[in-house]
Design a protein around this motif. Sequence first.
Motif, PDB file in Angstrom:
ATOM      1  N   MET A   1      -9.710  41.325   6.399  1.00  0.00           N
ATOM      2  CA  MET A   1      -8.521  42.174   6.385  1.00  0.00           C
ATOM      3  C   MET A   1      -7.282  41.289   6.429  1.00  0.00           C
ATOM      4  O   MET A   1      -7.217  40.334   7.176  1.00  0.00           O
ATOM      5  N   SER A   2      -6.278  41.641   5.618  1.00  0.00           N
ATOM      6  CA  SER A   2      -5.060  40.843   5.584  1.00  0.00           C
ATOM      7  C   SER A   2      -4.261  41.052   6.854  1.00  0.00           C
ATOM      8  O   SER A   2      -4.289  42.104   7.472  1.00  0.00           O
ATOM      9  N   ARG A   3      -3.535  40.024   7.274  1.00  0.00           N
ATOM     10  CA  ARG A   3      -2.680  40.124   8.446  1.00  0.00           C
ATOM     11  C   ARG A   3      -1.246  39.867   8.051  1.00  0.00           C
ATOM     12  O   ARG A   3      -0.968  39.130   7.123  1.00  0.00           O
ATOM     13  N   LYS A   4      -0.326  40.499   8.788  1.00  0.00           N
ATOM     14  CA  LYS A   4       1.081  40.283   8.507  1.00  0.00           C
ATOM     15  C   LYS A   4       1.450  38.844   8.872  1.00  0.00           C
ATOM     16  O   LYS A   4       0.828  38.209   9.712  1.00  0.00           O
ATOM     17  N   HIS A   5       2.554  38.385   8.267  1.00  0.00           N
ATOM     18  CA  HIS A   5       2.922  36.983   8.392  1.00  0.00           C
ATOM     19  C   HIS A   5       3.087  36.535   9.840  1.00  0.00           C
ATOM     20  O   HIS A   5       2.637  35.468  10.238  1.00  0.00           O
ATOM     21  N   ASP A   6       3.733  37.379  10.669  1.00  0.00           N
ATOM     22  CA  ASP A   6       3.994  36.947  12.041  1.00  0.00           C
ATOM     23  C   ASP A   6       2.759  37.007  12.921  1.00  0.00           C
ATOM     24  O   ASP A   6       2.806  36.603  14.079  1.00  0.00           O
ATOM     25  N   GLU A   7       1.628  37.514  12.394  1.00  0.00           N
ATOM     26  CA  GLU A   7       0.394  37.542  13.157  1.00  0.00           C
ATOM     27  C   GLU A   7      -0.455  36.296  12.931  1.00  0.00           C
ATOM     28  O   GLU A   7      -1.449  36.077  13.617  1.00  0.00           O
ATOM     29  N   ILE A   8      -0.090  35.498  11.953  1.00  0.00           N
ATOM     30  CA  ILE A   8      -0.894  34.324  11.616  1.00  0.00           C
ATOM     31  C   ILE A   8      -0.502  33.161  12.506  1.00  0.00           C
ATOM     32  O   ILE A   8       0.686  32.856  12.682  1.00  0.00           O
ATOM     33  N   GLU A   9      -1.466  32.501  13.051  1.00  0.00           N
ATOM     34  CA  GLU A   9      -1.197  31.351  13.917  1.00  0.00           C
ATOM     35  C   GLU A   9      -0.649  30.205  13.084  1.00  0.00           C
ATOM     36  O   GLU A   9      -1.266  29.769  12.109  1.00  0.00           O
ATOM     37  N   PRO A  10       0.557  29.691  13.394  1.00  0.00           N
ATOM     38  CA  PRO A  10       1.150  28.627  12.589  1.00  0.00           C
ATOM     39  C   PRO A  10       0.376  27.325  12.717  1.00  0.00           C
ATOM     40  O   PRO A  10      -0.292  27.076  13.706  1.00  0.00           O
ATOM     41  N   LYS A  11       0.496  26.506  11.660  1.00  0.00           N
ATOM     42  CA  LYS A  11      -0.124  25.192  11.685  1.00  0.00           C
ATOM     43  C   LYS A  11       0.586  24.312  12.729  1.00  0.00           C
ATOM     44  O   LYS A  11       1.712  24.579  13.134  1.00  0.00           O
ATOM     45  N   SER A  12      -0.040  23.229  13.094  1.00  0.00           N
ATOM     46  CA  SER A  12       0.535  22.374  14.129  1.00  0.00           C
ATOM     47  C   SER A  12       1.772  21.650  13.618  1.00  0.00           C
ATOM     48  O   SER A  12       2.673  21.361  14.385  1.00  0.00           O
ATOM     49  N   VAL A  13       1.841  21.368  12.292  1.00  0.00           N
ATOM     50  CA  VAL A  13       3.001  20.669  11.769  1.00  0.00           C
ATOM     51  C   VAL A  13       4.122  21.661  11.520  1.00  0.00           C
ATOM     52  O   VAL A  13       3.892  22.810  11.150  1.00  0.00           O
ATOM     53  N   ALA A  14       5.369  21.214  11.760  1.00  0.00           N
ATOM     54  CA  ALA A  14       6.513  22.112  11.653  1.00  0.00           C
ATOM     55  C   ALA A  14       7.065  22.177  10.243  1.00  0.00           C
ATOM     56  O   ALA A  14       7.893  23.025   9.943  1.00  0.00           O
ATOM     57  N   GLU A  15       6.642  21.238   9.392  1.00  0.00           N
ATOM     58  CA  GLU A  15       7.147  21.242   8.029  1.00  0.00           C
ATOM     59  C   GLU A  15       6.047  20.862   7.059  1.00  0.00           C
ATOM     60  O   GLU A  15       5.019  20.302   7.441  1.00  0.00           O
ATOM     61  N   LEU A  16       6.265  21.214   5.798  1.00  0.00           N
ATOM     62  CA  LEU A  16       5.291  20.934   4.747  1.00  0.00           C
ATOM     63  C   LEU A  16       5.995  20.197   3.617  1.00  0.00           C
ATOM     64  O   LEU A  16       7.122  20.563   3.233  1.00  0.00           O
ATOM     65  N   ARG A  17       5.370  19.143   3.131  1.00  0.00           N
ATOM     66  CA  ARG A  17       5.942  18.421   2.000  1.00  0.00           C
ATOM     67  C   ARG A  17       5.368  18.994   0.710  1.00  0.00           C
ATOM     68  O   ARG A  17       4.159  19.084   0.553  1.00  0.00           O
ATOM     69  N   VAL A  18       6.276  19.377  -0.187  1.00  0.00           N
ATOM     70  CA  VAL A  18       5.883  19.947  -1.482  1.00  0.00           C
ATOM     71  C   VAL A  18       6.629  19.173  -2.558  1.00  0.00           C
ATOM     72  O   VAL A  18       7.835  19.346  -2.744  1.00  0.00           O
ATOM     73  N   GLY A  19       5.905  18.272  -3.245  1.00  0.00           N
ATOM     74  CA  GLY A  19       6.577  17.396  -4.206  1.00  0.00           C
ATOM     75  C   GLY A  19       7.574  16.522  -3.482  1.00  0.00           C
ATOM     76  O   GLY A  19       7.269  15.894  -2.458  1.00  0.00           O
ATOM     77  N   THR A  20       8.820  16.504  -3.956  1.00  0.00           N
ATOM     78  CA  THR A  20       9.873  15.725  -3.289  1.00  0.00           C
ATOM     79  C   THR A  20      10.637  16.571  -2.280  1.00  0.00           C
ATOM     80  O   THR A  20      11.639  16.113  -1.715  1.00  0.00           O
ATOM     81  N   PHE A  21      10.178  17.787  -2.031  1.00  0.00           N
ATOM     82  CA  PHE A  21      10.873  18.716  -1.141  1.00  0.00           C
ATOM     83  C   PHE A  21      10.152  18.819   0.213  1.00  0.00           C
ATOM     84  O   PHE A  21       8.963  18.521   0.330  1.00  0.00           O
ATOM     85  N   ARG A  22      10.890  19.289   1.211  1.00  0.00           N
ATOM     86  CA  ARG A  22      10.308  19.599   2.511  1.00  0.00           C
ATOM     87  C   ARG A  22      10.634  21.043   2.856  1.00  0.00           C
ATOM     88  O   ARG A  22      11.777  21.495   2.681  1.00  0.00           O
TER      89      ARG A  22
END
Length: 552
Positions: A1-22
């Motif tokens: 079952m899908s969960r709303k965004h605020d119900e998902i436990e966040p990853k331990s890292v605070a940021e994600l690198r995507v290409g040359t972006f953060r």
Amino acid sequence: MSRKHDEIEPKSVAELRVGTFRFIKNTKELLDAEGQTVPLRSQSADVLAYLADRPGDLVTKAELIEAVWPDTFVTDDSLVQCIGDIRRALGDKKQRLVQTYPKKGYRLVDTSAPGALRRPALSQASRRWALPAFGAMAAAVLILFAAWVYKGAADLPVDLGDKPRIAVLSFDDFSVGPDKGYLSDAIAEGVITELARSSRIAVIARNSSFRYRDSDADVRQIGQELGVHYIVEGSQQKSGDSLKVTVQLILAASGEHLWAHTYDQEIGSLFAVQDAIVKTVADRIGVRIERPVPGSDPAMVSALHFHLQGIAIIHDSFDEASNAKDLVLNRRAIEADPGSQFGYIGLAHGYRAAATFGWQGLERQEALRLGLQNAKKALRIAPDDAAVHFALARLYDESGDRAMAMASFDKAIALNPSASNYLVGSTNPMLYAGQAKEAVERLKQAMGIDPFHQDWFHWQMGWALWELQDCEGALAAMMKMKKIDRGAHRMLAGIYACLDQVEKAQEAYKVFYAEAHEPTISEQRAEWQDIWTAPGSLDRWLDDMRVAGMKD
């Protein structure tokens, strides 16, 4: 079952690198290589945040829609727009960072992870599904290959003859609030019309090129499906009196960008921007177009905006109430700018519809008179506007003036050869007058510039081939329709009767007249004898109707 965004436990890292972006997860902020914030609409940032919580995972469309729009009904279009917004912010034209899985969902790539740009492996169940699907896909590809007769390897340009062929895609609309809507298509349609006026360029019809709106299809795929050398794509953003238009010219075979430019102008310069795009695109593909540059005209843009609102209403619901709203909006267009043609064109079409369907309490002849009056006003203002001549053609056709109808259709087609609906519409008076061979050629031409043409093109071809007494060919044309609407069953009945398939003729006849007044042969003759003047055609038609079940 899908969960709303605020119900998902966040990853331990605070940021994600995507290409040359953060991407900073807690603030939903996208930063470029210099640490500067890259603007994203709030919903696009929400979509990116949800994907960033599951980097490398395939996230379904249903999950994303439930997460970002939990209490609102939206279609896939809203999600597709957000994905497009994210890709533009990331400069992800080749879809390496935000990957699409057709009919499934999307995957965001964490480029700091090993093997990040690889597609995730298929599960055993997916493999079982994929193998038979591949067979069906291969068959479809072979059919398309045979239909288009592509020559050489798939990554080489298609052999399309001497003229450069070009498709102008629908422009994205990044305006917000009351500024959103209408002008994006107007800009793209204007570019199509003006490019098509050059006899040295072949331009794909709007119906086919606009079908890729909100599509994730690669430009190389679009190029092959449409059979073009070049693709024009772009966007516009209106904010108050300011207009920002971005446009790109792309080589379809390779996806290479040949030219790109951003125009920041006042809204009154819309037509000048449109003209600049046309001239630059034409020049880049080796065709020079020389015309005076339009000046700034805010009132004319306002008139166009009201006119386009009326068109949108009619497209959404074609009935008497919508017709009334359309007439009101086009009167407002005239009030905004009595010196522009748009409102008069809209009233011409609106009154023609009122005459045809008995709307607005107007007598037929009075409605036609008002329609022609407005079309002729538009003609005095803009004698070189193809849309003016098309409006006149339809009114003359409805009035039974075949000679004037054909002259106006021919002028409209000469001014905008890419308008497939002009070509097909013009075959009506041709077929009534006995010019069936010429009509077939026009229909073929329309289908050539509009590869994804509508079903009624086949319907019209069925009529043309019936006129030529090629009833087997006529039936084959009708059977190409994806769905044979009730309105097409009368033509189908005549074709079956021509082929001596009496039972099928009678079945089709009953479908057509199930919810319509059934006339007699004599009533039909009286209605059509002054219009259907092709030698012997009306008599043949009435004979076929008699076989199908029409009473004398």
